[in-house]
Design a protein around this motif. Structure first.
Motif, PDB file in Angstrom:
ATOM      1  N   PHE A 125       0.798  -1.223   0.000  1.00 40.11           N
ATOM      2  CA  PHE A 125       0.000   0.000   0.000  1.00 40.11           C
ATOM      3  C   PHE A 125       0.837   1.283   0.000  1.00 40.11           C
ATOM      4  O   PHE A 125       0.274   2.379   0.005  1.00 40.11           O
ATOM      5  CB  PHE A 125      -0.909   0.020   1.238  1.00 40.11           C
ATOM      6  N   ILE A 171      -0.071   3.749  -2.643  1.00 39.23           N
ATOM      7  CA  ILE A 171      -1.487   3.701  -3.024  1.00 39.23           C
ATOM      8  C   ILE A 171      -2.263   4.814  -2.318  1.00 39.23           C
ATOM      9  O   ILE A 171      -2.077   5.072  -1.132  1.00 39.23           O
ATOM     10  CB  ILE A 171      -2.106   2.337  -2.655  1.00 39.23           C
ATOM     11  N   THR A 172      -3.144   5.461  -3.060  1.00 34.48           N
ATOM     12  CA  THR A 172      -4.021   6.484  -2.477  1.00 34.48           C
ATOM     13  C   THR A 172      -5.463   6.189  -2.854  1.00 34.48           C
ATOM     14  O   THR A 172      -5.740   5.506  -3.838  1.00 34.48           O
ATOM     15  CB  THR A 172      -3.644   7.893  -2.979  1.00 34.48           C
ATOM     16  N   ARG A 198      -9.613   5.024  -2.126  1.00 37.23           N
ATOM     17  CA  ARG A 198     -10.282   3.818  -1.665  1.00 37.23           C
ATOM     18  C   ARG A 198     -10.826   3.020  -2.839  1.00 37.23           C
ATOM     19  O   ARG A 198     -11.054   3.555  -3.919  1.00 37.23           O
ATOM     20  CB  ARG A 198     -11.402   4.164  -0.678  1.00 37.23           C
ATOM     21  N   ASP A 231      -8.225   0.486   5.483  1.00 37.04           N
ATOM     22  CA  ASP A 231      -7.949   1.909   5.215  1.00 37.04           C
ATOM     23  C   ASP A 231      -8.161   2.263   3.750  1.00 37.04           C
ATOM     24  O   ASP A 231      -8.252   3.447   3.406  1.00 37.04           O
ATOM     25  CB  ASP A 231      -6.503   2.249   5.597  1.00 37.04           C
ATOM     26  N   PHE A 232      -8.232   1.244   2.886  1.00 39.01           N
ATOM     27  CA  PHE A 232      -8.300   1.487   1.443  1.00 39.01           C
ATOM     28  C   PHE A 232      -9.577   0.932   0.817  1.00 39.01           C
ATOM     29  O   PHE A 232      -9.712   0.941  -0.403  1.00 39.01           O
ATOM     30  CB  PHE A 232      -7.077   0.868   0.760  1.00 39.01           C
TER      31      PHE A 232
END
Length: 292
Positions: free
Chosen positions: A180, A183-184, A186, A237-238
Motif C-alpha cells: 500500500f 497507493i491512495t 479507496r 484503510d483502502f
C-alpha cells in the motif's frame, strides 16, 4: 527429417529428460516453431521439416530438457481465455488463480447490478493477469483499477500485456509500490495473489518453479503468511463501505487467513476450493459501520 520424425524424437528426448508432460510439451514447442495446428500436421507429417525449423525445434527441446518452463520458451501463457506475455521476471499465471478471478468477477456483477462503478486494487500484480482479466470481462464498462508490484521488471511485463490486450490506461494503471506504500484513495475490491510459499519449502518445489520463477514472487517468509498479515492489517484503510478483500491462498492456509481477516473486522469470510477440492480463495467484506 520429416515432421513426424521430428515430433516423435522430441517426445522421446523430453521423456528421457524426465519432463512429466513430455508429449504435450513436445507438441506445443513443435506448434510454436512450425506454426502448424494438428489438422495441418496430419496433412504434412510425412513432408520434410525445413532445416531452420528443425534447428530451432532442437534448440527449444534442449532448453526444455533443462527444465526451463515451457512458457518461458514460448513467451506466452493462456489465462482466463487470454494470452499473456510471460518471462522469468513474473510468476507464470496458473489455472488455480482463475478461481480468484471468477470469484472477483461474480462480486463485480453484483455491484454492477446496483449501478455502481467499481474500483479494483490488485496487489502483487506480477504479469497483470488478474486485473487485466477483470477489465477484459467488464461488459458494463464500469470497472477500473490499479495493479501494484515491487518489481519494475514485472510491471514492464504487465504494461506489455495491457497493450496486447488493448486495455486502456484509463481502465488500468500499473505502479511500483511495496503493497500500500504508494497507493491512495479507496477501492471497492482488493485482490491479491501474494507470495505464500514458506521459505524452507521453496527448495522442495519442482525445478521449473524453484529455479525459474522469481524468488520474490514465491517467498511468503517463514510461515507463508507474512503478506496476508501485512495486507489484511491495512486493507480497511483502502476499502469503501462493504468493500471486498479476496486472496488466493495455499492449500493449507484457509483457516489461518480466515481467522486473520475476522480479527481485522471482516464479515462474511468464506473459503472457496479449487477443482482439486483444495482451499484456494479466501474473501470477506468490510463494513465501515462497525468502526462507529
Amino acid at each position: 527429417m520429416t515432421f513426424r520424425e521430428a515430433l516423435n524424437r522430441g517426445k522421446l528426448y523430453l521423456m528421457e529428460c524426465g519432463i512429466e508432460e513430455y508429449e504435450l510439451d513436445a507438441w506445443l514447442l513443435f506448434e510454436h516453431v512450425t506454426g502448424i495446428n494438428k489438422a495441418m500436421y496430419y496433412v504434412k507429417d510425412r513432408e520434410e521439416l525445413p532445416e531452420d525449423q528443425e534447428r530451432k525445434y532442437q534448440e527449444m527441446l534442449h532448453r526444455r530438457g533443462e527444465h526451463i518452463p515451457l512458457q518461458h520458451l514460448t513467451g506466452v501463457q493462456e489465462f482466463m481465455g487470454y494470452s499473456f506475455r510471460v518471462n522469468g521476471n513474473v510468476l507464470i499465471p496458473r489455472q488455480d488463480t482463475e478461481i480468484l478471478v471468477e470469484d472477483a468477477d461474480a462480486f463485480c456483477h453484483v455491484m454492477e447490478g446496483q449501478g455502481r462503478n467499481i474500483r479494483i486494487l490488485d496487489l502483487c500484480t506480477g504479469s497483470g493477469c488478474i486485473l487485466l482479466s477483470l477489465m477484459k470481462m467488464d461488459s458494463h464498462g464500469s470497472r477500473s483499477g490499479i495493479g501494484s508490484d515491487l518489481s519494475e521488471e514485472a510491471l514492464r511485463i504487465a504494461r506489455e500485456n495491457q497493450k496486447i490486450l488493448e486495455v486502456s490506461k484509463e481502465k488500468a494503471a500499473f505502479i511500483k509500490s511495496d503493497l500500500f506504500e504508494e497507493i491512495t484513495g479507496r477501492f471497492d475490491m482488493i485482490v491479491s495473489n501474494p507470495p505464500y510459499i514458506r521459505t524452507k519449502e521453496i527448495e522442495k518445489l519442482q525445478e521449473e518453479v524453484r529455479l525459474h520463477d522469481p524468488f520474490q514472487a514465491l517467498d511468503g517468509k517463514e510461515d507463508g503468511l507474512y503478506f496476508y498479515q501485512r495486507i489484511t492489517e491495512r486493507a480497511s484503510d483502502f476499502l469503501n463501505d462493504e468493500g471486498r478483500l479476496i486472496f488466493e491462498i495455499g492449500y493449507d492456509q484457509g483457516e489461518a487467513v480466515s481467522a486473520m481477516m475476522k480479527d481485522a473486522g471482516f464479515d462474511s469470510v468464506y473459503v472457496k476450493k479449487d477443482l482439486a477440492g483444495l482451499d484456494r480463495v479466501v474473501g470477506g467484506v468490510y463494513n465501515r459501520a462497525r468502526e462507529n
